[in-house]
Scaffold this motif. Structure first.
Motif, PDB file in Angstrom:
ATOM      1  N   MET A  45      -1.000  -9.492 -18.047  1.00 19.59           N
ATOM      2  CA  MET A  45      -2.019  -8.527 -17.643  1.00 19.59           C
ATOM      3  C   MET A  45      -1.823  -8.007 -16.215  1.00 19.59           C
ATOM      4  O   MET A  45      -2.514  -7.067 -15.809  1.00 19.59           O
ATOM      5  N   LEU A  46      -0.918  -8.586 -15.461  1.00 21.10           N
ATOM      6  CA  LEU A  46      -0.739  -8.185 -14.076  1.00 21.10           C
ATOM      7  C   LEU A  46      -0.107  -6.786 -14.006  1.00 21.10           C
ATOM      8  O   LEU A  46       0.966  -6.570 -14.586  1.00 21.10           O
ATOM      9  N   PRO A  47      -0.735  -5.840 -13.297  1.00 20.43           N
ATOM     10  CA  PRO A  47      -0.163  -4.490 -13.183  1.00 20.43           C
ATOM     11  C   PRO A  47       0.952  -4.465 -12.136  1.00 20.43           C
ATOM     12  O   PRO A  47       0.788  -3.949 -11.030  1.00 20.43           O
ATOM     13  N   ILE A  48       2.102  -5.005 -12.498  1.00 20.66           N
ATOM     14  CA  ILE A  48       3.153  -5.260 -11.519  1.00 20.66           C
ATOM     15  C   ILE A  48       3.687  -3.971 -10.898  1.00 20.66           C
ATOM     16  O   ILE A  48       3.884  -3.897  -9.680  1.00 20.66           O
ATOM     17  N   ARG A  49       3.918  -2.970 -11.709  1.00 21.32           N
ATOM     18  CA  ARG A  49       4.491  -1.728 -11.177  1.00 21.32           C
ATOM     19  C   ARG A  49       3.586  -1.106 -10.117  1.00 21.32           C
ATOM     20  O   ARG A  49       4.033  -0.760  -9.013  1.00 21.32           O
ATOM     21  N   SER A  50       2.299  -0.966 -10.427  1.00 21.49           N
ATOM     22  CA  SER A  50       1.384  -0.353  -9.454  1.00 21.49           C
ATOM     23  C   SER A  50       1.173  -1.257  -8.246  1.00 21.49           C
ATOM     24  O   SER A  50       1.009  -0.775  -7.118  1.00 21.49           O
ATOM     25  N   LEU A  51       1.203  -2.572  -8.457  1.00 21.18           N
ATOM     26  CA  LEU A  51       1.102  -3.520  -7.352  1.00 21.18           C
ATOM     27  C   LEU A  51       2.260  -3.346  -6.382  1.00 21.18           C
ATOM     28  O   LEU A  51       2.065  -3.230  -5.158  1.00 21.18           O
ATOM     29  N   VAL A  52       3.465  -3.317  -6.907  1.00 19.03           N
ATOM     30  CA  VAL A  52       4.646  -3.158  -6.061  1.00 19.03           C
ATOM     31  C   VAL A  52       4.620  -1.819  -5.342  1.00 19.03           C
ATOM     32  O   VAL A  52       4.895  -1.740  -4.134  1.00 19.03           O
ATOM     33  N   GLU A  53       4.253  -0.768  -6.055  1.00 23.63           N
ATOM     34  CA  GLU A  53       4.200   0.556  -5.435  1.00 23.63           C
ATOM     35  C   GLU A  53       3.191   0.601  -4.297  1.00 23.63           C
ATOM     36  O   GLU A  53       3.452   1.190  -3.240  1.00 23.63           O
ATOM     37  N   LYS A  54       2.038  -0.025  -4.484  1.00 25.95           N
ATOM     38  CA  LYS A  54       0.999  -0.035  -3.443  1.00 25.95           C
ATOM     39  C   LYS A  54       1.485  -0.770  -2.193  1.00 25.95           C
ATOM     40  O   LYS A  54       1.334  -0.280  -1.066  1.00 25.95           O
TER      41      LYS A  54
END
Length: 269
Positions: free
Chosen positions: A215-224
């Protein structure tokens, strides 16, 4: 943001209380895993405590890492003034510019005011040796409390090690925690997870998954975090659910590590 593995990538292989492997993964074994996975960073945390390693073995590890062009990040648990100074010295030996710390340890849960005083007492040493202290969000304290600690210290040498799951332990969801702590994050623990109802419908089960599966939104997390520009490194951690035999669990853990790193490499390139 550099991608790496840590001692909490291979928790079962290293050994958890009550389930010791026949041949536990050691520091050189972790370095071998990094080479196998083709990552250039290892984070050695409190489940392989470096203050219990003799100086000669530590220097041998550092030499091997240099030969293989692998960087070490040092980690510890129990943020007392003495322990922090000990690990600043260890970070210097390991040529680590990142020092990740979990505040609490068994029987030790300092007040936020005490935490600030401890960090301020060692701030000049951190600065003198070009070491960043990354305070990990853990179960006891809320995200806003961690943010206030960092704000009161008010130094670029101190920030947050953002763990993607720990704050569930104090009832805070990841999006909420990210909103508060992202601006202070200098080190990231990528730990994917799933949440599902029990079959009896009364309560939920939180369980680890390989990176990119949960469930972790990894792509958006990394981008942020890349946009904010403070986070230096991302360490894969795994909460691998056990199988019926420890050997099977260790094999699954290794399989998850390979699957996760393959998923993460393009995102952090």
């Amino acid at each position: 943001m550099d991608l790496g593995i840590g001692t909490y990538t291979y928790t079962w292989a290293i050994g958890v209380p009550g389930s010791p492997p026949i041949k536990p993964l050691d520091l050189m074994g972790l370095l071998d895993k990094a080479t196998e996975l083709d990552v250039q960073l290892i984070q050695i945390a409190d489940n392989l405590p470096l203050h219990e390693v003799n100086h000669a073995d530590l220097e041998a590890l550092v030499r091997s890492c240099e030969e293989k062009e692998v960087t070490i990040e040092v980690g510890a648990r129990g943020l007392t003034a003495e322990h922090l100074q000990t690990y600043i010295n260890i970070a210097r030996v390991c040529k680590s510019t990142m020092l990740r710390f979990v505040i609490d340890s068994k029987g030790y849960e300092p007040h936020p005011d005490e935490i600030v005083d401890i960090i301020l007492g060692q701030l000049s040493s951190l600065q003198a040796h070009n070491i960043q202290l990354a305070v990990e969000n853990h179960d006891r304290l809320m995200a806003k409390t961690f943010a206030r600690i960092i704000e009161r210290v008010a130094s670029p040498s101190v920030g947050i090690c953002l763990d993607s799951v720990n704050s569930l332990g104090c009832g805070e969801g990841f999006e909420h925690v990210l909103e508060i702590l992202a601006p202070y994050t200098i080190n990231l623990h990528i730990k994917d997870y799933s949440i599902a109802r029990h079959s009896h419908m009364m309560g939920f089960n939180v369980e680890g998954t390989p990176a990119g599966v949960g469930m972790l939104p990894i792509r958006s997390l990394v981008e942020k975090l890349q946009h904010l520009g403070r986070c230096q490194s991302a360490i894969l951690e795994l909460w691998t659910p056990p199988e019926d035999h420890l050997e099977k669990t260790i094999l699954k853990e290794d399989q998850w590590a390979h699957e996760s790193i393959s998923y993460l490499k393009p995102l952090l390139a």
